[in-house]
Design a protein around this motif. Structure first.
Motif, mmCIF file in Angstrom:
data_model
loop_
_atom_site.group_PDB
_atom_site.id
_atom_site.type_symbol
_atom_site.label_atom_id
_atom_site.label_comp_id
_atom_site.label_asym_id
_atom_site.label_seq_id
_atom_site.Cartn_x
_atom_site.Cartn_y
_atom_site.Cartn_z
ATOM 1 N N ALA A 87 -1.173 -12.609 6.384
ATOM 2 C CA ALA A 87 -0.542 -13.001 5.952
ATOM 3 C C ALA A 87 -0.577 -12.638 4.085
ATOM 4 O O ALA A 87 0.735 -12.470 3.417
ATOM 5 C CB ALA A 87 -0.773 -14.256 5.589
ATOM 6 N N ALA A 88 -1.357 -12.062 3.407
ATOM 7 C CA ALA A 88 -1.187 -12.362 2.613
ATOM 8 C C ALA A 88 -0.813 -10.482 2.039
ATOM 9 O O ALA A 88 -0.469 -10.109 1.464
ATOM 10 C CB ALA A 88 -3.198 -11.583 1.863
ATOM 11 N N GLY A 89 -0.962 -9.403 2.892
ATOM 12 C CA GLY A 89 -0.253 -8.004 3.277
ATOM 13 C C GLY A 89 1.287 -8.454 3.315
ATOM 14 O O GLY A 89 2.074 -7.869 2.498
ATOM 15 N N LEU A 90 1.188 -9.679 4.258
ATOM 16 C CA LEU A 90 2.840 -9.365 4.069
ATOM 17 C C LEU A 90 3.846 -10.508 2.900
ATOM 18 O O LEU A 90 4.229 -10.078 2.519
ATOM 19 C CB LEU A 90 2.903 -10.437 5.615
ATOM 20 N N LEU A 91 2.969 -10.552 2.622
ATOM 21 C CA LEU A 91 3.304 -11.286 0.693
ATOM 22 C C LEU A 91 3.576 -10.364 -0.170
ATOM 23 O O LEU A 91 3.898 -10.423 -0.916
ATOM 24 C CB LEU A 91 2.462 -12.685 0.350
ATOM 25 N N SER A 92 2.509 -9.476 0.044
ATOM 26 C CA SER A 92 2.638 -8.126 -0.339
ATOM 27 C C SER A 92 4.093 -7.273 -0.208
ATOM 28 O O SER A 92 4.670 -6.492 -1.059
ATOM 29 C CB SER A 92 1.784 -7.257 -0.501
ATOM 30 N N LEU A 93 4.341 -7.510 0.699
ATOM 31 C CA LEU A 93 5.754 -6.616 1.481
ATOM 32 C C LEU A 93 7.193 -7.076 0.967
ATOM 33 O O LEU A 93 7.532 -6.927 0.583
ATOM 34 C CB LEU A 93 5.689 -7.101 3.346
ATOM 35 N N GLY A 112 -1.225 -2.789 -1.386
ATOM 36 C CA GLY A 112 -1.577 -4.363 -0.968
ATOM 37 C C GLY A 112 -1.316 -4.603 0.735
ATOM 38 O O GLY A 112 -2.001 -5.472 1.635
ATOM 39 N N PHE A 113 0.488 -4.631 0.818
ATOM 40 C CA PHE A 113 0.923 -4.770 2.149
ATOM 41 C C PHE A 113 0.072 -4.068 3.454
ATOM 42 O O PHE A 113 -0.386 -4.074 4.583
ATOM 43 C CB PHE A 113 1.823 -4.208 2.568
ATOM 44 N N PHE A 114 -0.243 -2.236 2.943
ATOM 45 C CA PHE A 114 -1.162 -1.281 3.811
ATOM 46 C C PHE A 114 -2.026 -1.732 4.072
ATOM 47 O O PHE A 114 -2.989 -1.793 4.995
ATOM 48 C CB PHE A 114 -1.399 -0.107 3.187
ATOM 49 N N VAL A 115 -3.088 -2.376 2.334
ATOM 50 C CA VAL A 115 -4.683 -2.854 3.204
ATOM 51 C C VAL A 115 -4.914 -3.781 3.722
ATOM 52 O O VAL A 115 -5.441 -3.820 4.656
ATOM 53 C CB VAL A 115 -5.766 -2.108 2.193
#
Length: 188
Positions: A87-93, A112-115
């Motif tokens: 979810a943190a990655g999706l917030l970065s997306l 942030g998205f990829f990691v």
């Protein structure tokens, strides 16, 4: 999982990648897979940058809604942690669309998205493996490992990072649909 969460999960990658591919078509006169970054298609000041940026924001919202349903279905602490990291990655997306190339936070939300998505995928996969779902667990591990190896190779091989980014995106999307398939409710 409720049908509305499943539909959001089905649509999220289609919306996000659809916007990226539409932006590629719009900017095909100058954009090159091996010479650019995907983010070049949404950079500040570029005409039609909203095509990609808006699609990434909408895709992230849809995927977060899907994750809400996934959270309810998964068991085990490791899987829940994995969903939270994903979810943190999706917030970065969404952040990539809100903070396009040319803004200060862009570099951080892109990484942030990829990691976060790849680590979240791996944690969910390990949790599923421990729970006895060996195929999904091994798939997560394989996509994580091979994806990062290929992405790092592509990053060092090409002038631009788009090839490396697409390797990461397609790995995450492949995992997403494999996991979603596990929960699809048969038609009545």
């Amino acid at each position: 999982m409720e049908r509305k969460h499943e539909m959001a999960g089905i649509l999220a990658p289609i919306v996000g990648l659809g916007g990226v591919f539409a932006a590629i078509l719009i900017h095909r006169s100058w954009w090159r897979l091996t010479e650019n970054a995907i983010s070049d298609l949404g950079k500040v000041g570029l005409s039609y940058n909203w095509v990609m940026n808006a699609s990434l924001i909408i895709a992230a919202v849809l995927a977060l809604y899907y994750l809400h349903g996934l959270w309810e279905e998964l068991e085990g602490t490791l899987q829940k942690i994995g969903v939270a990291v994903f979810a943190a990655g999706l917030l970065s997306l969404a952040g990539i669309g809100v903070f396009p190339e040319g803004t200060g936070p862009h570099y951080y939300v892109s990484w942030g998205f990829f990691v976060a998505c790849s680590i979240g995928m791996l944690l969910i996969g390990i949790g599923l493996y421990i729970q006895g779902e060996k195929t999904l667990g091994l798939l997560a591990f394989a996509i994580f490992t091979v994806g990062w190896i290929l992405a790092l190779w592509a990053k060092s091989r090409f002038q631009g990072v788009a090839v490396a980014e697409f390797i990461g995106v397609f790995g995450i999307v492949t995992w997403h649909y494999a996991l979603l398939k596990r929960f699809l409710v048969p038609e009545a």
